[in-house]
Design an enzyme around this catalytic site. Structure first.
Site, PDB file in Angstrom:
ATOM      1  N   ASN A  31     -22.625   6.534  14.301  1.00  0.00           N
ATOM      2  CA  ASN A  31     -23.988   6.355  13.878  1.00  0.00           C
ATOM      3  C   ASN A  31     -24.713   7.799  13.948  1.00  0.00           C
ATOM      4  O   ASN A  31     -24.912   8.326  15.157  1.00  0.00           O
ATOM      5  CB  ASN A  31     -24.848   5.358  14.707  1.00  0.00           C
ATOM      6  CG  ASN A  31     -26.282   5.269  14.351  1.00  0.00           C
ATOM      7  OD1 ASN A  31     -26.788   6.068  13.782  1.00  0.00           O
ATOM      8  ND2 ASN A  31     -26.859   4.276  15.074  1.00  0.00           N
TER       9      ASN A  31
ATOM     10  N   HIS B  10     -27.535   2.017   6.269  1.00  0.00           N
ATOM     11  CA  HIS B  10     -27.466   2.961   7.531  1.00  0.00           C
ATOM     12  C   HIS B  10     -26.161   2.445   8.300  1.00  0.00           C
ATOM     13  O   HIS B  10     -26.127   1.268   8.779  1.00  0.00           O
ATOM     14  CB  HIS B  10     -28.744   2.663   8.335  1.00  0.00           C
ATOM     15  CG  HIS B  10     -28.635   3.413   9.686  1.00  0.00           C
ATOM     16  ND1 HIS B  10     -28.172   4.337   9.873  1.00  0.00           N
ATOM     17  CD2 HIS B  10     -29.071   2.765  10.941  1.00  0.00           C
ATOM     18  CE1 HIS B  10     -28.092   4.688  11.355  1.00  0.00           C
ATOM     19  NE2 HIS B  10     -28.535   3.709  12.021  1.00  0.00           N
TER      20      HIS B  10
ATOM     21  N   CYS C 268     -33.586   6.805  11.971  1.00  0.00           N
ATOM     22  CA  CYS C 268     -32.527   6.339  10.843  1.00  0.00           C
ATOM     23  C   CYS C 268     -32.779   6.121   9.563  1.00  0.00           C
ATOM     24  O   CYS C 268     -32.221   6.037   8.702  1.00  0.00           O
ATOM     25  CB  CYS C 268     -31.766   5.047  11.738  1.00  0.00           C
ATOM     26  SG  CYS C 268     -31.175   5.476  13.289  1.00  0.00           S
TER      27      CYS C 268
END
Length: 333
Positions: free
Chosen positions: A289, A258, A122
């Site tokens: 996500n 993020h 990520c």
């Protein structure tokens, strides 16, 4: 003794254009609830996620990247032939070789651009952005395409109550090019390999190949450990990025963390003491996500909706499996 000629690059680098691609299929929480014992209210309260996008067979890592990249190139006002390097951050390109970046570079019509993949979970977009900045200032490329792309639906265990609702698919891309003034601040990045078990793939590919496991590998995580690390440690990293750039929290226009979990985002906003005037990316609500794709996708949406504008000062931070992280202050394209 011969002397090596010094490189002549641009004095600084900046993001010139951004583009995104979200798969056509929108998956609401109700679909996730078909395989786990939970509720829409629980998922929303724990993560903020209402929907996510899942790719179909045609929406491959390469195909989504090409769509996002075409938009970023057009937004930057350049042609694909001017792109000197393509950097792709992903953990869901399931061929060890060749890198998917080479396919993307070719199909976009670049002129034999350098192309390679990186794997930093990520935080991958931040890693790619840092590499691109260095290439431009060093002089090895005039324009660099940085792509974050994932098909995390391929690595989602729909029976895992802790993660089944989290992940989505998509691609985000930016063009990084020369600038006469600083527009990408110093990167605060690093790794904490002692926490590698916190977010991981369940089993190695070799175990699956050899018949040692029946279930396809998936991503799993220790939710509480990830939450504590992100809230307490990553807020410190974000503050370090602000300090390194010489920008106070009160002077920020936009915060693009993020898009892991809205509770994490809220906690970071509170810890950093960001004023209400700062626009906070919350793309996680409808995109989920998307790992390496989450920051450029969130950036693209903020600009497209008018919540942020060109020239705004933004703090971006990615963090995830490794554990790894990368944060910097940038000027939006």
């Amino acid at each position: 003794m011969s002397k090596i000629k010094p490189a002549k690059g641009a004095p600084y680098a900046r993001i010139l254009g951004v583009g995104g691609y979200r798969p056509t299929r929108v998956v609401p929480n109700e679909v996730i609830l078909e395989t786990i014992d939970s509720s829409d209210e629980w998922i929303r309260s724990r993560s903020g996620i209402q929907t996510r996008h899942w790719a179909n067979d045609e929406e491959t890592v390469a195909a989504m990247s090409i769509e996002a990249s075409g938009k970023a190139i057009a937004d930057a006002g350049i042609t694909a032939a001017q792109v000197g390097a393509v950097i792709v951050s992903t953990v869901t390109h399931f061929k060890q070789t060749p890198a998917v970046a080479t396919e993307i570079a070719d199909k976009l019509g670049t002129n034999k651009a350098a192309a390679f993949d990186i794997s930093a979970g990520c935080a991958g977009f931040g890693y790619g952005l840092t590499l691109a900045k260095g290439m431009i200032v060093e002089g090895s490329a005039e324009y660099v395409l940085v792509i974050g792309v994932e098909r995390l639906s391929d690595l989602t265990d729909l029976e895992d109550r802790a993660t089944a609702f989290l992940f989505g698919d998509g691609a985000g891309a930016v063009v990084v090019g020369p600038s006469n003034e600083p527009a990408i601040g110093p990167t605060i990045w690093g790794s904490e390999g002692d926490k590698a078990e916190t977010i991981k793939q369940t089993v190695p590919w070799t175990d699956y190949r050899e018949g040692g496991v029946e279930r396809f590998p998936a991503i799993t995580q220790e939710g509480q450990a990830v939450f504590r690390w992100a809230v307490f440690e990553m807020a410190k990293v974000a503050q370090q990025a602000l300090d390194a750039a010489g920008v106070a929290a009160a002077d920020l226009d936009v915060f693009i963390p993020h898009q892991a979990n809205e509770r994490i985002i809220d906690s970071m906003v509170k810890t950093l003491k960001l004023p209400e005037s700062v626009t906070v990316a919350r793309d996680v609500r409808t995109t989920g996500n998307t790992s390496a794709a989450s920051i450029p996708l969130a950036m693209e949406r903020l600009l497209a909706t008018g919540e942020a504008k060109s020239g705004d000062t933004a703090l971006v931070i990615g963090f995830g499996a490794g554990l790894v992280y990368a944060a910097s202050v940038v000027t939006l394209p």
